[in-house]
Write an enzyme that holds these catalytic residues in place. Structure first.
Site, PDB file in Angstrom:
ATOM      1  N   ASP A 192      -4.040 -39.716   6.257  1.00 52.63           N
ATOM      2  CA  ASP A 192      -4.032 -38.267   6.116  1.00 52.63           C
ATOM      3  C   ASP A 192      -2.592 -37.835   5.901  1.00 52.63           C
ATOM      4  O   ASP A 192      -1.659 -38.539   6.310  1.00 52.63           O
ATOM      5  CB  ASP A 192      -4.611 -37.591   7.363  1.00 52.63           C
ATOM      6  CG  ASP A 192      -5.123 -36.187   7.079  1.00 52.63           C
ATOM      7  OD1 ASP A 192      -6.355 -36.025   6.957  1.00 52.63           O
ATOM      8  OD2 ASP A 192      -4.309 -35.253   6.967  1.00 52.63           O
ATOM      9  N   ASP A 231       0.484 -39.328   1.688  1.00 46.77           N
ATOM     10  CA  ASP A 231       0.395 -38.236   0.724  1.00 46.77           C
ATOM     11  C   ASP A 231      -0.034 -38.871  -0.595  1.00 46.77           C
ATOM     12  O   ASP A 231       0.714 -39.651  -1.186  1.00 46.77           O
ATOM     13  CB  ASP A 231       1.757 -37.555   0.584  1.00 46.77           C
ATOM     14  CG  ASP A 231       1.766 -36.437  -0.447  1.00 46.77           C
ATOM     15  OD1 ASP A 231       0.785 -36.307  -1.219  1.00 46.77           O
ATOM     16  OD2 ASP A 231       2.770 -35.706  -0.519  1.00 46.77           O
ATOM     17  N   VAL A 232      -1.249 -38.569  -1.039  1.00 47.03           N
ATOM     18  CA  VAL A 232      -1.793 -39.258  -2.214  1.00 47.03           C
ATOM     19  C   VAL A 232      -1.094 -38.869  -3.505  1.00 47.03           C
ATOM     20  O   VAL A 232      -1.397 -39.439  -4.569  1.00 47.03           O
ATOM     21  CB  VAL A 232      -3.312 -39.031  -2.339  1.00 47.03           C
ATOM     22  CG1 VAL A 232      -4.049 -39.643  -1.161  1.00 47.03           C
ATOM     23  CG2 VAL A 232      -3.640 -37.542  -2.494  1.00 47.03           C
ATOM     24  N   ASN A 277     -11.304 -39.235  -0.305  1.00 45.24           N
ATOM     25  CA  ASN A 277     -11.742 -37.948   0.207  1.00 45.24           C
ATOM     26  C   ASN A 277     -10.667 -36.864   0.090  1.00 45.24           C
ATOM     27  O   ASN A 277     -10.962 -35.680   0.220  1.00 45.24           O
ATOM     28  CB  ASN A 277     -12.165 -38.103   1.675  1.00 45.24           C
ATOM     29  CG  ASN A 277     -12.595 -36.803   2.304  1.00 45.24           C
ATOM     30  OD1 ASN A 277     -13.580 -36.195   1.891  1.00 45.24           O
ATOM     31  ND2 ASN A 277     -11.850 -36.363   3.312  1.00 45.24           N
ATOM     32  N   TYR A 305      -9.582 -25.941  -8.894  1.00 45.26           N
ATOM     33  CA  TYR A 305     -10.367 -26.869  -8.080  1.00 45.26           C
ATOM     34  C   TYR A 305     -11.557 -27.413  -8.871  1.00 45.26           C
ATOM     35  O   TYR A 305     -11.874 -28.606  -8.813  1.00 45.26           O
ATOM     36  CB  TYR A 305     -10.837 -26.155  -6.819  1.00 45.26           C
ATOM     37  CG  TYR A 305     -11.467 -27.051  -5.784  1.00 45.26           C
ATOM     38  CD1 TYR A 305     -10.721 -28.045  -5.143  1.00 45.26           C
ATOM     39  CD2 TYR A 305     -12.804 -26.900  -5.419  1.00 45.26           C
ATOM     40  CE1 TYR A 305     -11.295 -28.856  -4.171  1.00 45.26           C
ATOM     41  CE2 TYR A 305     -13.377 -27.703  -4.450  1.00 45.26           C
ATOM     42  CZ  TYR A 305     -12.624 -28.679  -3.833  1.00 45.26           C
ATOM     43  OH  TYR A 305     -13.196 -29.483  -2.878  1.00 45.26           O
ATOM     44  N   LYS A 337     -12.276 -31.314  -9.758  1.00 41.41           N
ATOM     45  CA  LYS A 337     -13.482 -32.015  -9.327  1.00 41.41           C
ATOM     46  C   LYS A 337     -14.305 -32.505 -10.516  1.00 41.41           C
ATOM     47  O   LYS A 337     -14.928 -33.575 -10.452  1.00 41.41           O
ATOM     48  CB  LYS A 337     -14.321 -31.110  -8.420  1.00 41.41           C
ATOM     49  CG  LYS A 337     -13.694 -30.873  -7.048  1.00 41.41           C
ATOM     50  CD  LYS A 337     -13.489 -32.180  -6.282  1.00 41.41           C
ATOM     51  CE  LYS A 337     -13.088 -31.934  -4.839  1.00 41.41           C
ATOM     52  NZ  LYS A 337     -12.894 -33.192  -4.074  1.00 41.41           N
ATOM     53  N   ALA A 359     -20.178 -27.963   2.978  1.00 41.51           N
ATOM     54  CA  ALA A 359     -20.097 -28.712   4.235  1.00 41.51           C
ATOM     55  C   ALA A 359     -19.025 -28.059   5.102  1.00 41.51           C
ATOM     56  O   ALA A 359     -17.884 -27.900   4.677  1.00 41.51           O
ATOM     57  CB  ALA A 359     -19.747 -30.170   3.968  1.00 41.51           C
TER      58      ALA A 359
END
Length: 261
Positions: A48, A76-77, A103, A169, A173, A202
């Site tokens: 994370d 950090d991706v 994720n 966003y 996606k 969710a």
């Protein structure tokens, strides 16, 4: 109005397997996935961008499932060196890698006419480019070790459906969905599967607290069950895609949604 279902017991679907899960600190989908994987017999390496919350999550899971089954590393991706270090940790700690769950993602709300280049690029870099970096690292690891691994990406129904204020966003996606399909075709050559889940709504208690009652009501009205999904309900589908029960599925984007058509 549908009531919440009972929590599904584990069935040992991932026994002996090692998984890397990004954005797994806290009570969201990543955290629920880490817990479900451990319940199903897997070892996990969680990451994370929030180091403190990550350490707290690692400690809680280690106390419940055993320290030998849980490792963590802040990541950090958007940083390739940090991504490489995360995958190196999985190899060092557990001797290899079987599953990767991408994720990590970043949202926000802004009408396109007011959106800055920085806001657009930041969402794309975390949500799409981050998934690319981790998928690439996973495929390289699987190819080089000969493991018939699995990648599960987290997309969103917003990649299919329009919503005001969500252009960045939604574009990210939709890109995750396309990346999933293309990566699956390439990875099939060495027996690796790549799929994605596409949740609609969710929520968890912390997220509910920072979401206005009006917005939450508007979103839940679109759900056939009249409620939002629990994070573990999405995690259950991720477990399915990571397990042998989905052995003939690759390049698929599975909607985890009760939205009206």
């Amino acid at each position: 109005m549908s009531t919440k279902p009972e929590y599904e017991p584990a069935h040992g679907l991932l026994k002996g397997r090692t998984a890397v899960i990004t954005a797994a600190a806290g009570a969201g989908i990543g955290g629920a996935t880490a817990r479900r994987f451990l319940e199903e017999g897997a070892r996990v390496v969680i990451s994370d961008a929030h180091a403190r919350r990550l350490k707290e999550s690692e400690q809680a899971l280690a106390e419940e499932f055993g320290a030998a089954n849980v490792a963590s590393l802040p990541c950090d991706v958007t940083d390739e060196e940090q991504v490489a270090a995360l995958f190196a940790l999985a190899a060092e700690t557990h001797g290899g890698l079987d599953i990767v769950v991408n994720n990590a993602g970043l949202g926000g709300t802004s009408d396109l006419v007011d959106m800055t280049d920085e806001a657009w690029s930041r969402v794309l870099d975390v949500t799409l480019n981050g998934t690319f970096r981790c998928t690439r690292a996973a495929l390289r690891a699987f190819r080089d070790t000969g493991r018939r691994g699995v990648v599960v990406n987290n997309a969103s129904v917003i990649g299919w459906r329009a919503q005001a204020g969500q252009a960045h966003y939604a574009a990210a996606k939709a890109g995750v969905m396309a990346l999933t399909r293309c990566a699956a075709i390439e990875a099939a050559e060495y027996g690796v599967r790549v799929n994605a889940v596409s949740p609609s709504l969710a929520m968890h208690p912390h997220l509910v607290k920072v979401t206005s009652a009006e917005l939450l009501a508007e979103l839940t009205e679109k759900e056939a069950f009249g409620r939002y999904a629990e994070p573990w309900e999405v995690a259950n589908v991720i477990v399915f895609l990571a397990s042998g029960y989905s052995s003939y599925m690759t390049g698929e984007v599975v909607s985890v949604s009760s939205q009206h058509a």
